[in-house]
Design a protein around this motif. Sequence first.
Motif, PDB file in Angstrom:
ATOM      1  N   GLU A 240      36.293  29.095  44.521  1.00 17.47           N
ATOM      2  CA  GLU A 240      37.387  29.529  43.642  1.00 17.47           C
ATOM      3  C   GLU A 240      36.988  29.418  42.178  1.00 17.47           C
ATOM      4  O   GLU A 240      37.239  30.321  41.380  1.00 17.47           O
ATOM      5  N   ILE A 241      36.381  28.285  41.831  1.00 17.27           N
ATOM      6  CA  ILE A 241      35.948  28.068  40.444  1.00 17.27           C
ATOM      7  C   ILE A 241      34.914  29.121  40.044  1.00 17.27           C
ATOM      8  O   ILE A 241      35.008  29.722  38.973  1.00 17.27           O
ATOM      9  N   VAL A 242      33.927  29.350  40.907  1.00 19.71           N
ATOM     10  CA  VAL A 242      32.882  30.334  40.619  1.00 19.71           C
ATOM     11  C   VAL A 242      33.489  31.728  40.488  1.00 19.71           C
ATOM     12  O   VAL A 242      33.173  32.464  39.542  1.00 19.71           O
ATOM     13  N   ALA A 243      34.367  32.096  41.405  1.00 18.44           N
ATOM     14  CA  ALA A 243      34.992  33.422  41.367  1.00 18.44           C
ATOM     15  C   ALA A 243      35.754  33.624  40.060  1.00 18.44           C
ATOM     16  O   ALA A 243      35.642  34.673  39.416  1.00 18.44           O
ATOM     17  N   ASP A 244      36.521  32.602  39.658  1.00 19.19           N
ATOM     18  CA  ASP A 244      37.308  32.709  38.424  1.00 19.19           C
ATOM     19  C   ASP A 244      36.420  32.663  37.183  1.00 19.19           C
ATOM     20  O   ASP A 244      36.565  33.468  36.270  1.00 19.19           O
ATOM     21  N   HIS A 245      35.511  31.705  37.164  1.00 15.93           N
ATOM     22  CA  HIS A 245      34.706  31.458  35.961  1.00 15.93           C
ATOM     23  C   HIS A 245      33.694  32.573  35.701  1.00 15.93           C
ATOM     24  O   HIS A 245      33.468  32.950  34.559  1.00 15.93           O
ATOM     25  N   PHE A 246      33.091  33.090  36.763  1.00 17.82           N
ATOM     26  CA  PHE A 246      32.032  34.080  36.597  1.00 17.82           C
ATOM     27  C   PHE A 246      32.447  35.482  37.013  1.00 17.82           C
ATOM     28  O   PHE A 246      31.619  36.390  37.046  1.00 17.82           O
ATOM     29  N   ASP A 247      33.731  35.648  37.344  1.00 17.53           N
ATOM     30  CA  ASP A 247      34.270  36.953  37.732  1.00 17.53           C
ATOM     31  C   ASP A 247      33.450  37.575  38.866  1.00 17.53           C
ATOM     32  O   ASP A 247      32.950  38.698  38.764  1.00 17.53           O
ATOM     33  N   VAL A 248      33.297  36.801  39.943  1.00 17.62           N
ATOM     34  CA  VAL A 248      32.517  37.218  41.108  1.00 17.62           C
ATOM     35  C   VAL A 248      33.467  37.391  42.291  1.00 17.62           C
ATOM     36  O   VAL A 248      34.407  36.614  42.452  1.00 17.62           O
ATOM     37  N   ASP A 249      33.196  38.385  43.110  1.00 20.83           N
ATOM     38  CA  ASP A 249      33.963  38.584  44.333  1.00 20.83           C
ATOM     39  C   ASP A 249      33.748  37.381  45.239  1.00 20.83           C
ATOM     40  O   ASP A 249      32.612  37.026  45.547  1.00 20.83           O
TER      41      ASP A 249
END
Length: 84
Positions: A15-24
């Motif tokens: 979740e953090i990675v998806a939000d922080h780095f705008d990744v699917d």
Amino acid sequence: MADNKKTEIFNKVSEIVADHFDVDRAKITDDLNLKTDLDADSIDFVEFVLELEDTFGEEINDEDAEKLSTIGEVVDYIAEHTAN
């Protein structure tokens, strides 16, 4: 039981990675490399580590943070350093 803990940690880290780095979110795996696959610069990485610390309530020292390259390494580190 440890697998459940790691799954829970992986989900939060994803979740953090998806939000922080705008990744699917579907593209986030244990092998995803934070520095090469996400093209994260040092500021992005520091912000990511700070967000991990806030989320999991555990300080990650700079020396340890430098060694974290993949999502799997982050999950393992958090699993080892947080209370059950």
